[in-house]
Design a protein around this motif. Structure first.
Motif, PDB file in Angstrom:
ATOM      1  N   VAL A  50       0.718  -1.369   0.057  1.00  0.00           N
ATOM      2  CA  VAL A  50       0.125   0.133   0.113  1.00  0.00           C
ATOM      3  C   VAL A  50       0.850   1.310   0.011  1.00  0.00           C
ATOM      4  O   VAL A  50       0.507   2.305  -0.471  1.00  0.00           O
ATOM      5  CB  VAL A  50      -0.895  -0.007   1.381  1.00  0.00           C
ATOM      6  CG1 VAL A  50      -0.216   0.118   2.636  1.00  0.00           C
ATOM      7  CG2 VAL A  50      -1.923   1.020   1.077  1.00  0.00           C
ATOM      8  N   TRP A 108      -1.945   0.533  -6.175  1.00  0.00           N
ATOM      9  CA  TRP A 108      -1.769  -0.422  -5.169  1.00  0.00           C
ATOM     10  C   TRP A 108      -2.479  -1.782  -5.560  1.00  0.00           C
ATOM     11  O   TRP A 108      -3.719  -1.708  -5.827  1.00  0.00           O
ATOM     12  CB  TRP A 108      -2.466  -0.032  -3.777  1.00  0.00           C
ATOM     13  CG  TRP A 108      -2.455  -1.195  -2.646  1.00  0.00           C
ATOM     14  CD1 TRP A 108      -1.687  -2.256  -2.481  1.00  0.00           C
ATOM     15  CD2 TRP A 108      -3.468  -1.241  -1.751  1.00  0.00           C
ATOM     16  NE1 TRP A 108      -2.057  -2.754  -1.478  1.00  0.00           N
ATOM     17  CE2 TRP A 108      -2.957  -2.202  -0.955  1.00  0.00           C
ATOM     18  CE3 TRP A 108      -4.633  -0.199  -1.367  1.00  0.00           C
ATOM     19  CZ2 TRP A 108      -3.830  -2.638   0.241  1.00  0.00           C
ATOM     20  CZ3 TRP A 108      -5.300  -0.603  -0.187  1.00  0.00           C
ATOM     21  CH2 TRP A 108      -4.888  -1.691   0.691  1.00  0.00           C
ATOM     22  N   ARG A 138      -3.963  -4.562  -4.874  1.00  0.00           N
ATOM     23  CA  ARG A 138      -4.304  -5.342  -3.696  1.00  0.00           C
ATOM     24  C   ARG A 138      -5.126  -6.465  -4.199  1.00  0.00           C
ATOM     25  O   ARG A 138      -5.937  -6.523  -5.309  1.00  0.00           O
ATOM     26  CB  ARG A 138      -5.127  -4.348  -2.795  1.00  0.00           C
ATOM     27  CG  ARG A 138      -6.461  -3.958  -3.183  1.00  0.00           C
ATOM     28  CD  ARG A 138      -7.148  -3.253  -2.183  1.00  0.00           C
ATOM     29  NE  ARG A 138      -8.430  -2.860  -2.837  1.00  0.00           N
ATOM     30  CZ  ARG A 138      -9.462  -2.516  -1.813  1.00  0.00           C
ATOM     31  NH1 ARG A 138      -9.282  -2.766  -0.481  1.00  0.00           N
ATOM     32  NH2 ARG A 138     -10.567  -2.380  -2.427  1.00  0.00           N
TER      33      ARG A 138
END
Length: 227
Positions: free
Chosen positions: A27, A43, A45
């Motif tokens: 992050v 990011w 994710r």
């Protein structure tokens, strides 16, 4: 825009070079948006199974196309639950969105952000363009991700009326289809716009992707509000 100009001092002067992407599974990569050599920070994710199931249920039970409000780290969860109900799915999604609001406001030292939660069944902005804003956060919870072009492959004279009525693919805006990059479902991206301090002419060029018939796309965007 105070935060944009003051926080830039975090980084050393790296000179004027072509803006590019910074992407990572961590992050912390989002702070790279302050670098002069960056106009998109991603990011990458992985959305949890719990959140994936919550998004599926949310899309199945909600028809509201667009919800907008002034979001703060403190009010986001409650306002979303007030709007969509207090089911487990809504609570799970609202908690995640609230975390993103907190991150966005903290990163740019903002008290609030303009939040837009949208369910799409067709491309919202189907032509490549740039935004005249400092920076936007975007994440796609369900569906295909936003498409964008690296700065060094764009002929910006072909944007807008410069396309002379031709499609993005035919106008000469970019060289070939391989130039088009795309965010993945779950990615959290910061897109630097033309309104970023001393960034005119380098705002990220991007567009909404085409959506297959019968598909629905759930996206959340966060924007600066006021001066």
């Amino acid at each position: 825009m105070i935060a944009v100009t003051e926080n830039r001092a975090i980084f050393e002067d790296i000179g004027v070079i072509s803006p590019q992407v910074k992407a990572s599974k961590h992050v912390e990569v989002l702070t790279d948006i302050y670098r002069e050599d960056t106009n998109i920070a991603v990011w990458q994710r992985d959305i949890t199974t719990e959140l994936t199931l919550a998004v599926d249920e949310f899309l199945h039970t909600n028809q509201t196309k667009t919800t907008t409000f002034m979001a703060t780290p403190e009010n986001t969860y409650d306002l979303l639950c007030e709007k969509f109900g207090d089911s487990t799915a809504v609570k799970t999604l609202s908690k995640d969105v609230a975390v993103l609001v907190d991150m966005f406001c903290c990163l740019f030292e903002l008290k609030e952000a303009g939040l837009r939660l949208t369910i799409l069944e067709h491309a919202m902005c189907p032509r490549f363009h740039f935004d005249r804003i400092p920076c936007r956060l975007i994440t796609t919870y369900r569906g295909v991700g936003t498409q964008w072009l690296p700065h060094d492959v764009v002929d910006r004279s072909k944007l807008g009326a410069g396309n002379q009525g031709k499609s993005d693919e035919e106008s000469g805006l970019f060289n070939n289809l391989d130039d088009i990059k795309q965010l993945s479902q779950g990615d959290v991206a910061l897109l630097k716009g033309e309104g970023w301090n001393e960034h005119e002419g380098a705002g990220l060029v991007h567009r909404s992707p085409a959506i297959a018939a019968g598909e629905r796309r759930l996206i959340v965007t966060l924007d600066f509000v006021g001066d």
